[in-house]
Design an enzyme around this catalytic site. Structure first.
Site, PDB file in Angstrom:
ATOM      1  CB  ALA A  10      60.646  20.074  15.829  1.00 34.01           C
ATOM      2  CE1 TYR A 155      49.622  11.224  25.374  1.00 37.65           C
ATOM      3  CE2 TYR A 155      47.320  11.305  25.995  1.00 37.65           C
ATOM      4  CZ  TYR A 155      48.310  11.770  25.387  1.00 37.65           C
ATOM      5  OH  TYR A 155      48.402  13.200  24.872  1.00 37.65           O
TER       6      TYR A 155
HETATM    7  P1  NAI Z   1      53.809  15.958  17.884  1.00 40.03           P
HETATM    8  O1  NAI Z   1      54.024  14.714  17.676  1.00 40.03           O
HETATM    9  O2  NAI Z   1      53.326  16.707  16.546  1.00 40.03           O
HETATM   10  O3  NAI Z   1      54.744  16.927  18.387  1.00 40.03           O
HETATM   11  C1  NAI Z   1      55.410  16.343  19.787  1.00 40.03           C
HETATM   12  C2  NAI Z   1      56.738  16.976  19.701  1.00 40.03           C
HETATM   13  O4  NAI Z   1      57.421  16.601  20.873  1.00 40.03           O
HETATM   14  C3  NAI Z   1      57.505  16.430  18.482  1.00 40.03           C
HETATM   15  O5  NAI Z   1      58.260  17.528  17.782  1.00 40.03           O
HETATM   16  C4  NAI Z   1      58.523  15.491  19.164  1.00 40.03           C
HETATM   17  O6  NAI Z   1      59.822  15.502  18.525  1.00 40.03           O
HETATM   18  C5  NAI Z   1      58.864  16.230  20.657  1.00 40.03           C
HETATM   19  N1  NAI Z   1      59.173  15.006  21.664  1.00 40.03           N
HETATM   20  C6  NAI Z   1      58.938  13.919  21.686  1.00 40.03           C
HETATM   21  N2  NAI Z   1      59.565  13.309  22.659  1.00 40.03           N
HETATM   22  C7  NAI Z   1      60.653  14.048  23.001  1.00 40.03           C
HETATM   23  C8  NAI Z   1      61.962  13.960  23.879  1.00 40.03           C
HETATM   24  N3  NAI Z   1      61.990  12.934  24.355  1.00 40.03           N
HETATM   25  N4  NAI Z   1      62.770  14.933  24.009  1.00 40.03           N
HETATM   26  C9  NAI Z   1      62.281  16.236  23.280  1.00 40.03           C
HETATM   27  N5  NAI Z   1      61.172  16.523  22.533  1.00 40.03           N
HETATM   28  C10 NAI Z   1      60.450  15.296  22.174  1.00 40.03           C
HETATM   29  O7  NAI Z   1      52.654  15.878  18.921  1.00 40.03           O
HETATM   30  P2  NAI Z   1      51.255  17.062  19.247  1.00 40.03           P
HETATM   31  O8  NAI Z   1      50.068  16.300  18.868  1.00 40.03           O
HETATM   32  O9  NAI Z   1      51.606  18.323  18.683  1.00 40.03           O
HETATM   33  O10 NAI Z   1      51.561  16.777  20.723  1.00 40.03           O
HETATM   34  C11 NAI Z   1      51.671  18.236  21.549  1.00 40.03           C
HETATM   35  C12 NAI Z   1      51.179  17.645  23.070  1.00 40.03           C
HETATM   36  O11 NAI Z   1      49.718  17.447  23.215  1.00 40.03           O
HETATM   37  C13 NAI Z   1      51.777  16.567  23.715  1.00 40.03           C
HETATM   38  O12 NAI Z   1      52.223  16.679  25.014  1.00 40.03           O
HETATM   39  C14 NAI Z   1      50.675  15.368  23.534  1.00 40.03           C
HETATM   40  O13 NAI Z   1      50.733  14.622  24.449  1.00 40.03           O
HETATM   41  C15 NAI Z   1      49.389  16.485  23.763  1.00 40.03           C
HETATM   42  N6  NAI Z   1      48.267  16.205  23.184  1.00 40.03           N
HETATM   43  C16 NAI Z   1      48.136  15.716  21.989  1.00 40.03           C
HETATM   44  C17 NAI Z   1      46.768  15.331  21.331  1.00 40.03           C
HETATM   45  C18 NAI Z   1      46.553  15.160  19.827  1.00 40.03           C
HETATM   46  O14 NAI Z   1      45.583  14.713  19.657  1.00 40.03           O
HETATM   47  N7  NAI Z   1      47.415  15.656  19.072  1.00 40.03           N
HETATM   48  C19 NAI Z   1      45.647  15.350  22.173  1.00 40.03           C
HETATM   49  C20 NAI Z   1      45.978  15.622  23.746  1.00 40.03           C
HETATM   50  C21 NAI Z   1      47.114  16.135  24.159  1.00 40.03           C
END
Ligand code: NAI
Length: 281
Positions: A10, A155
């Site tokens: 999402a 984290y």
């Molecule tokens: P985001 O916050 O835009 O998307 C994460 C999604 O995971 C959201 O749609 C959220 O609703 C969903 N989510 C969270 N908790 C949940 C749960 N309990 N059950 C089901 N869905 C859940 O974040 P982003 O940045 O796209 O992150 C994607 C991945 O990349 C994550 O694993 C994050 O740790 C990793 N990441 C992100 C970085 C960044 O700088 N944005 C850097 C390195 C890793």
């Protein structure tokens, strides 16, 4: 055209990956807390079981691949949640989906890790080991002992553990032997809602903005999604247990000489034993 499960579909990188897969003609079963084919909470055992059940039903027991992008950033006072979503939300779900991935004979899986795995200092190894042993309570105890600096440490611990889980499982008969290519992507700071929340958290903005990124700036979520699609393609047939860093050079900046690293002398016996047991398989 294939059928793919995408968690975190999402928002951010998961959404970009899902959109690109759909645009290429594939079927996507998105999993998220909202706005997804499967609405489920990956932070609980029951939520993960329900998610797995619904994905398996939607894909008819056959998956061409999966992207595990659901995640919680270094959120203050959320140690338990970080570990539950970032580690167990990947491991439990993938274990439940493995038979469907094996059913297609050439599935590809991308787990979204992070470059925090190699760039955050003082992550307690005991917490990582506790996670890999499935003991969340013990991991939380170790991490809480670290006090106010804990969100980034919790984290990083969740992402180190999930990366190690990927590397341990990827090479086994159950994964590599079943034709599943299991790999991890380790992004640096990527401009998504997760990073926007970090930039809006008191105390974190300065830390994020001052973190060394040799190419400068933040990464683009669409480009990271392109890496995910590449790791889901036939090009990944020989990619197994790899952690691909796409982080603007931060890992190389801090850790240039740390890896690749030769097998340490103290590990040679274990290395020879592994060689022998592999030749018998
Ligand atoms: P985001 O916050 O835009 O998307 C994460 C999604 O995971 C959201 O749609 C959220 O609703 C969903 N989510 C969270 N908790 C949940 C749960 N309990 N059950 C089901 N869905 C859940 O974040 P982003 O940045 O796209 O992150 C994607 C991945 O990349 C994550 O694993 C994050 O740790 C990793 N990441 C992100 C970085 C960044 O700088 N944005 C850097 C390195 C890793």
């Amino acid at each position: 055209m294939g059928v793919y499960a995408v968690t975190g579909a999402a928002s951010g990188m998961g959404k970009q990956a899902a959109d690109k897969l759909r645009a290429a003609g594939h079927t996507v079963i998105g999993v998220d807390l909202r706005e997804a084919e499967v609405v489920a909470d990956l932070s609980t055992t029951e939520g993960r079981a329900a998610a797995a059940e619904q994905v398996l039903e939607a894909c008819g027991g056959r998956l061409d691949g999966a992207v595990l992008a659901a995640g919680i950033g270094p959120t203050p006072r959320a140690t338990q949640l970080i570990l539950q979503v970032n580690y167990f939300g990947v491991v439990d779900l993938l274990e439940a989906l493995r038979p469907a991935l094996a059913a297609t004979g050439s599935a590809k899986v991308v787990v979204v890790s992070s470059n925090s795995t190699t760039t955050v200092p003082a992550v307690p190894g005991a917490a990582v080991r506790a996670l890999l042993a499935g003991n969340a309570a013990k991991a939380v105890r170790w991490l809480r002992a670290f006090g106010p600096g804990a969100p980034s440490i919790a984290y990083a611990a969740s992402k180190i553990a999930v990366s190690r889980w990927v590397r341990r499982q990827a090479v086994t008969p159950e994964w590599a032997g079943a034709g599943i290519r299991l790999n991890a992507l380790a992004p640096g700071a990527i401009m998504t809602p997760l990073l926007e929340r970090q930039l809006a958290t008191p105390g974190q903005e300065k830390a994020v903005r001052s973190f060394p990124v040799p190419v400068r700036g933040f990464g683009d979520p669409g480009q990271l999604a392109d890496w995910m699609l590449f790791m889901l393609s036939d090009a990944a047939e020989f990619l197994c247990g790899s952690v691909i860093f796409v982080d603007g050079g931060t890992d190389a900046y801090f850790r240039a000489d740390d890896w690749p690293r030769a097998v340490p002398a103290r590990r040679v016996l274990g290395y020879l034993l592994r060689m022998r047991s592999f030749s018998k398989t």
